[in-house]
Write a protein that holds these residues in place. Structure first.
Motif, PDB file in Angstrom:
ATOM      1  N   TRP A 139       3.950  -4.183   4.969  1.00 10.30           N
ATOM      2  CA  TRP A 139       3.671  -4.737   3.711  1.00 10.30           C
ATOM      3  C   TRP A 139       2.638  -5.535   3.334  1.00 10.30           C
ATOM      4  O   TRP A 139       2.248  -6.182   4.438  1.00 10.30           O
ATOM      5  N   TYR A 141       1.095  -8.154   0.756  1.00  5.46           N
ATOM      6  CA  TYR A 141       1.029  -9.183  -0.326  1.00  5.46           C
ATOM      7  C   TYR A 141      -0.057  -9.822  -0.717  1.00  5.46           C
ATOM      8  O   TYR A 141      -0.978 -10.291   0.078  1.00  5.46           O
ATOM      9  N   VAL A 151       3.285  -6.609  -4.272  1.00  4.68           N
ATOM     10  CA  VAL A 151       3.602  -6.051  -2.902  1.00  4.68           C
ATOM     11  C   VAL A 151       3.481  -4.946  -2.632  1.00  4.68           C
ATOM     12  O   VAL A 151       4.071  -4.069  -3.789  1.00  4.68           O
ATOM     13  N   GLN A 152       3.187  -4.204  -1.883  1.00 10.67           N
ATOM     14  CA  GLN A 152       3.007  -2.786  -1.735  1.00 10.67           C
ATOM     15  C   GLN A 152       3.587  -2.745  -0.039  1.00 10.67           C
ATOM     16  O   GLN A 152       3.053  -3.149   0.678  1.00 10.67           O
ATOM     17  N   MET A 153       4.431  -1.517  -0.074  1.00 10.24           N
ATOM     18  CA  MET A 153       5.134  -1.334   1.077  1.00 10.24           C
ATOM     19  C   MET A 153       4.852   0.163   1.822  1.00 10.24           C
ATOM     20  O   MET A 153       4.740   1.014   0.541  1.00 10.24           O
ATOM     21  N   ARG A 167       6.460  -0.157  -4.217  1.00  5.87           N
ATOM     22  CA  ARG A 167       5.492  -1.646  -4.466  1.00  5.87           C
ATOM     23  C   ARG A 167       6.583  -2.305  -5.469  1.00  5.87           C
ATOM     24  O   ARG A 167       7.527  -1.540  -6.302  1.00  5.87           O
ATOM     25  N   LEU A 171       8.893  -8.634  -2.692  1.00  5.78           N
ATOM     26  CA  LEU A 171       9.434  -7.821  -1.477  1.00  5.78           C
ATOM     27  C   LEU A 171      10.677  -7.334  -1.592  1.00  5.78           C
ATOM     28  O   LEU A 171      10.748  -6.129  -1.144  1.00  5.78           O
ATOM     29  N   ALA A 174       9.960  -3.727  -3.885  1.00  7.46           N
ATOM     30  CA  ALA A 174       9.095  -3.192  -3.139  1.00  7.46           C
ATOM     31  C   ALA A 174      10.103  -2.317  -1.959  1.00  7.46           C
ATOM     32  O   ALA A 174       9.895  -1.350  -1.803  1.00  7.46           O
TER      33      ALA A 174
END
Length: 196
Positions: A139, A141, A151-153, A167, A171, A174
């Motif tokens: 991920w 941040y 947040v992109q995971m 996302r 967290l 996402a």
């Protein structure tokens, strides 16, 4: 009789409250770096498996600066060690009051709230159960004025042929989205393995 003592009051602003957990402190620190050093501040965390054991890596970057740690035995260790590396190399905070937000001094069980920790455990456990050692979850941040982009995971597995993303503003958000999006990928992989 006139009292000639002068009462002096010093204007003082209250110290900011220390973030509740270590990850929130990292987020506050990234916001500070974004505001005071460079708008491209980025924190990346990665989990991966080797010989049926989960390892963690983390990196932070802004402007031309980058620090990273790898092969840590736990997520709190990765985040703590990354901060120690940053603090040795750079002066991030302009004054002691601002430095209260740094990700330091948290015990291993003080890095995440329970709900976020639960979704991370479910993601890691399920992904490792399905894919063995052939997976990564990461991920990113990045402080952003658009909350759902903070947040992109991503999950990458099966020689990077299978992937899912999520996302959100946190967290937790996402992670939940990634878990939902990964569910059909887990199922399809298990079915293909059973049919071969």
């Amino acid at each position: 009789m006139v009292d000639d003592k002068v009462n002096k009051t010093h204007a003082s602003r209250p110290f900011p409250k220390r973030p509740d957990d270590g990850y929130s402190a990292w987020q506050a620190t990234m916001g500070y770096i974004n505001m005071h050093h460079s708008p491209d501040a980025l924190l990346q965390v990665e989990a991966y498996s080797q010989h049926a054991k989960v390892f963690w890596g983390a990196s932070v970057s802004w402007a031309d600066n980058r620090e990273a740690v790898d092969n840590c035995l736990s997520l709190p260790i990765a985040l703590h060690d990354l901060w120690m590396q940053v603090e040795r190399q750079y002066r991030i905070f302009n004054n002691p009051a601002d430095a209260l937000r740094r990700p330091f001094g948290y015990k291993d069980d003080e890095w995440f709230d329970d709900a976020t920790l639960d979704i991370l455990h479910r993601l890691i456990h399920t992904t490792q159960s399905v894919f063995g050692d052939d997976w990564r979850i990461l991920w990113i941040y990045q402080p952003s004025e658009t909350p759902e982009m903070r947040v992109q995971m991503r999950m990458l597995a099966d020689n990077m042929n299978r992937h899912a993303g999520g996302r959100g503003a946190s967290l937790l958000d996402a992670g939940r989205e990634l878990f939902r999006n990964a569910a059909p990928i887990y199922q399809a992989f298990l079915e293909s393995r059973d049919n071969s």
